[in-house]
Design a protein around this motif. Structure first.
Motif, PDB file in Angstrom:
ATOM      1  N   PHE A   1       0.937  -1.324   0.266  1.00 37.57           N
ATOM      2  CA  PHE A   1       0.202  -0.384  -0.302  1.00 37.57           C
ATOM      3  C   PHE A   1       1.016   1.008  -0.128  1.00 37.57           C
ATOM      4  CE2 PHE A   1      -2.812  -2.735   1.737  1.00 37.57           C
ATOM      5  CZ  PHE A   1      -4.263  -2.735   1.195  1.00 37.57           C
ATOM      6  N   GLY A   2       2.689   1.061   0.628  1.00 36.05           N
ATOM      7  CA  GLY A   2       2.989   2.209   1.029  1.00 36.05           C
ATOM      8  C   GLY A   2       4.128   2.804  -0.177  1.00 36.05           C
ATOM      9  N   GLU A   3       4.512   3.274  -0.385  1.00 33.28           N
ATOM     10  CA  GLU A   3       6.327   3.630  -0.599  1.00 33.28           C
ATOM     11  C   GLU A   3       6.673   2.216  -0.937  1.00 33.28           C
ATOM     12  OE1 GLU A   3       7.416   8.009   0.103  1.00 33.28           O
ATOM     13  OE2 GLU A   3       7.408   6.526   1.838  1.00 33.28           O
ATOM     14  N   GLY A   4       7.320   1.252  -0.581  1.00 36.63           N
ATOM     15  CA  GLY A   4       7.494   0.266  -0.023  1.00 36.63           C
ATOM     16  C   GLY A   4       8.734   0.021  -1.402  1.00 36.63           C
TER      17      GLY A   4
ATOM     18  N   ALA B   1      -1.327   3.398  -2.875  1.00 39.93           N
ATOM     19  CA  ALA B   1      -2.610   2.528  -2.171  1.00 39.93           C
ATOM     20  C   ALA B   1      -3.914   3.133  -3.005  1.00 39.93           C
ATOM     21  CB  ALA B   1      -2.125   3.764  -1.333  1.00 39.93           C
ATOM     22  N   VAL B   2      -4.380   3.274  -4.132  1.00 37.20           N
ATOM     23  CA  VAL B   2      -5.418   3.590  -4.420  1.00 37.20           C
ATOM     24  C   VAL B   2      -5.763   2.260  -5.063  1.00 37.20           C
ATOM     25  CG1 VAL B   2      -6.908   4.617  -5.833  1.00 37.20           C
ATOM     26  CG2 VAL B   2      -5.969   5.583  -3.808  1.00 37.20           C
ATOM     27  N   ALA B   3      -5.186   2.062  -6.372  1.00 34.59           N
ATOM     28  CA  ALA B   3      -4.054   0.777  -7.130  1.00 34.59           C
ATOM     29  C   ALA B   3      -5.019  -0.097  -6.270  1.00 34.59           C
ATOM     30  CB  ALA B   3      -3.501   0.741  -8.153  1.00 34.59           C
ATOM     31  N   HIS B   4      -4.172  -0.450  -4.785  1.00 36.99           N
ATOM     32  CA  HIS B   4      -3.765  -1.814  -4.045  1.00 36.99           C
ATOM     33  C   HIS B   4      -5.256  -1.892  -3.712  1.00 36.99           C
ATOM     34  CE1 HIS B   4       0.577  -2.280  -5.156  1.00 36.99           C
ATOM     35  NE2 HIS B   4      -0.197  -3.472  -5.307  1.00 36.99           N
TER      36      HIS B   4
ATOM     37  N   GLY C   1     -12.225  -4.473 -12.291  1.00 36.46           N
ATOM     38  CA  GLY C   1     -10.625  -4.356 -12.700  1.00 36.46           C
ATOM     39  C   GLY C   1     -10.388  -3.019 -11.817  1.00 36.46           C
ATOM     40  N   VAL C   2      -8.632  -3.555 -12.097  1.00 34.89           N
ATOM     41  CA  VAL C   2      -7.945  -1.937 -11.638  1.00 34.89           C
ATOM     42  C   VAL C   2      -6.535  -1.401 -12.664  1.00 34.89           C
ATOM     43  CG1 VAL C   2      -6.681  -0.931 -10.693  1.00 34.89           C
ATOM     44  CG2 VAL C   2      -8.352  -2.188  -9.669  1.00 34.89           C
ATOM     45  N   ALA C   3      -6.843  -0.549 -13.563  1.00 32.63           N
ATOM     46  CA  ALA C   3      -5.320  -0.633 -14.822  1.00 32.63           C
ATOM     47  C   ALA C   3      -4.674   0.578 -13.405  1.00 32.63           C
ATOM     48  CB  ALA C   3      -5.761  -0.576 -15.770  1.00 32.63           C
ATOM     49  N   TYR C   4      -3.287   0.251 -13.279  1.00 27.95           N
ATOM     50  CA  TYR C   4      -2.063   1.553 -12.640  1.00 27.95           C
ATOM     51  C   TYR C   4      -0.259   0.931 -13.412  1.00 27.95           C
ATOM     52  CZ  TYR C   4       1.011   3.303  -8.821  1.00 27.95           C
ATOM     53  OH  TYR C   4       1.731   3.317  -8.356  1.00 27.95           O
ATOM     54  N   ASP C   5      -0.510   2.095 -13.737  1.00 23.13           N
ATOM     55  CA  ASP C   5       1.480   1.612 -13.766  1.00 23.13           C
ATOM     56  C   ASP C   5       1.726   0.509 -15.455  1.00 23.13           C
ATOM     57  OD1 ASP C   5       4.047   2.853 -13.618  1.00 23.13           O
ATOM     58  OD2 ASP C   5       4.199   0.921 -12.491  1.00 23.13           O
TER      59      ASP C   5
ATOM     60  N   ARG D   1      -7.965   3.486 -12.549  1.00 25.94           N
ATOM     61  CA  ARG D   1      -8.057   3.414 -13.293  1.00 25.94           C
ATOM     62  C   ARG D   1      -9.605   1.944 -12.903  1.00 25.94           C
ATOM     63  NH1 ARG D   1      -5.598   4.756 -18.640  1.00 25.94           N
ATOM     64  NH2 ARG D   1      -5.008   7.125 -18.430  1.00 25.94           N
ATOM     65  N   ILE D   2     -10.922   2.460 -12.204  1.00 28.90           N
ATOM     66  CA  ILE D   2     -11.456   1.172 -11.309  1.00 28.90           C
ATOM     67  C   ILE D   2     -12.468   0.922 -12.690  1.00 28.90           C
ATOM     68  CG2 ILE D   2     -12.516   0.855  -9.799  1.00 28.90           C
ATOM     69  CD1 ILE D   2     -10.532   2.692  -7.729  1.00 28.90           C
TER      70      ILE D   2
END
Length: 332
Positions: free
Chosen positions: A189-192, A276-279, A292-296, A327-328
């Protein structure tokens, strides 16, 4: 034939039964594993993973994992989102997650020791709030963080010390055993570290309502993650390609896509919030009907790819999510 000879087959029968039972057990286990690993099969479950040295391993490239139910993942996502919305560092999120793991196993309990309730087992009689407030994950996480930041130098303290100064538990050392798993969750969720993810497998959920997703985002993240546009009747990639920053299209029809652009701050903070939003969306997919989720330039699709994120090939006509954008997809 002697009586002894006649008795030998009888003595072997228990062994045959045991062997037969083991074969049946192995077959059942194999079937369950196959169902779980198959696309969309098996009971829903979520896994957070992060590169690093696994416990008991000397391989520096090993991946640590933490597995949980969708309910636990959703609660973990809310705890992380509230911390990020308050602008707190990853260390605060790790402390909060480890505390909730110990107190409730990341479940929003309606019972506990004496009058303890909720994710953090907070007590109305000790000034934590009303029972209804404490059983609101956003409220309970928020007041935990509020009291944590009052602990001087909490980011430099051992996790058990920081958590105990907030919780005043009768078993303060118990928080320590959850720190490795909480660190893995925080990384997702974070910078990780690069490559840390949270994925959820199982059958695709029933279609959800985009407005409920929008409302949940606003509750968990506040102004840190706002929906910039909603494009209706398209796939996530199509909507991402066509929904502009100034669009205010309303949700309607199948395949609604919420384009989320976390608050910009000119630094790495926006990327952290988008991650964080994506996960968060994956973790809460079962609750909110997210498909579905789209990110990076990566996609997660409910019920497919064994619940894992999948890298998308770059194509000129189907671009990935813009940097710092999520995108959710929500079907109706």
């Amino acid at each position: 034939m002697s009586e002894t000879d006649r008795s030998r087959p009888r003595r072997r029968r228990p062994l045959r039964r045991v062997a037969g039972g083991l074969l049946v057990l192995c077959a059942v286990i194999g079937y369950c594993v196959a169902q779980r690993d198959s696309s969309g099969g098996g009971a829903p479950y979520c896994t957070a993973s992060a590169p690093g040295t696994a416990v008991g391993s000397s391989d520096g490239d090993a991946v640590r994992t933490y597995e949980m139910t969708p309910e636990q993942a959703a609660n973990a996502a809310t705890i992380a989102a509230v911390g990020i919305s308050k602008g707190l560092p990853d260390r605060a999120v790790t402390i909060a997650l480890a505390t909730a793991m110990q107190e409730s196993a990341l479940r929003n309990l309606d019972h506990g020791d004496r009058d303890s309730l909720g994710l953090f087992q907070q007590r109305p009689s000790q000034g934590w709030g009303t029972p209804a407030q404490i059983q609101d994950p956003v409220y309970s996480a928020g007041i935990f963080y509020d009291r944590l930041v009052e602990v001087k130098g909490y980011t430099r303290l051992p996790l058990t010390v920081a958590a105990q100064r907030v919780q005043l538990s009768g078993f303060p050392q118990a928080y320590a055993k959850h720190e490795p798993d909480a660190t893995v969750l925080t990384a997702a969720f974070g910078e990780g570290a690069t490559g840390a993810t949270l994925s959820c497998s199982g059958p695709a959920p029933k279609p959800g309502d985009p407005e409920k997703v929008r409302a949940a985002l606003a509750r968990d993240f506040g102004k840190e993650a706002t929906v910039a546009a909603v494009a209706a009747g398209q796939s996530g990639a199509q909507a991402g390609a066509r929904a502009g920053a100034g669009s205010d299209a309303r949700a309607g029809g199948a395949g609604d896509v919420l384009v989320v652009r976390p608050k910009a701050d000119g630094g790495p903070g926006r990327e952290r919030r988008a991650r964080a939003v994506a996960h968060w969306a994956v973790a809460r997919s079962s609750q909110l009907g997210i498909s579905g989720v789209a990110y990076d330039r990566a996609d997660w699709t409910a019920g497919k790819d064994r619940g894992r994120w999948k890298q998308r090939e770059a194509k000129a006509d189907v671009p990935g999510a813009a940097p710092g954008e999520v995108r959710i997809s929500v079907g109706r």
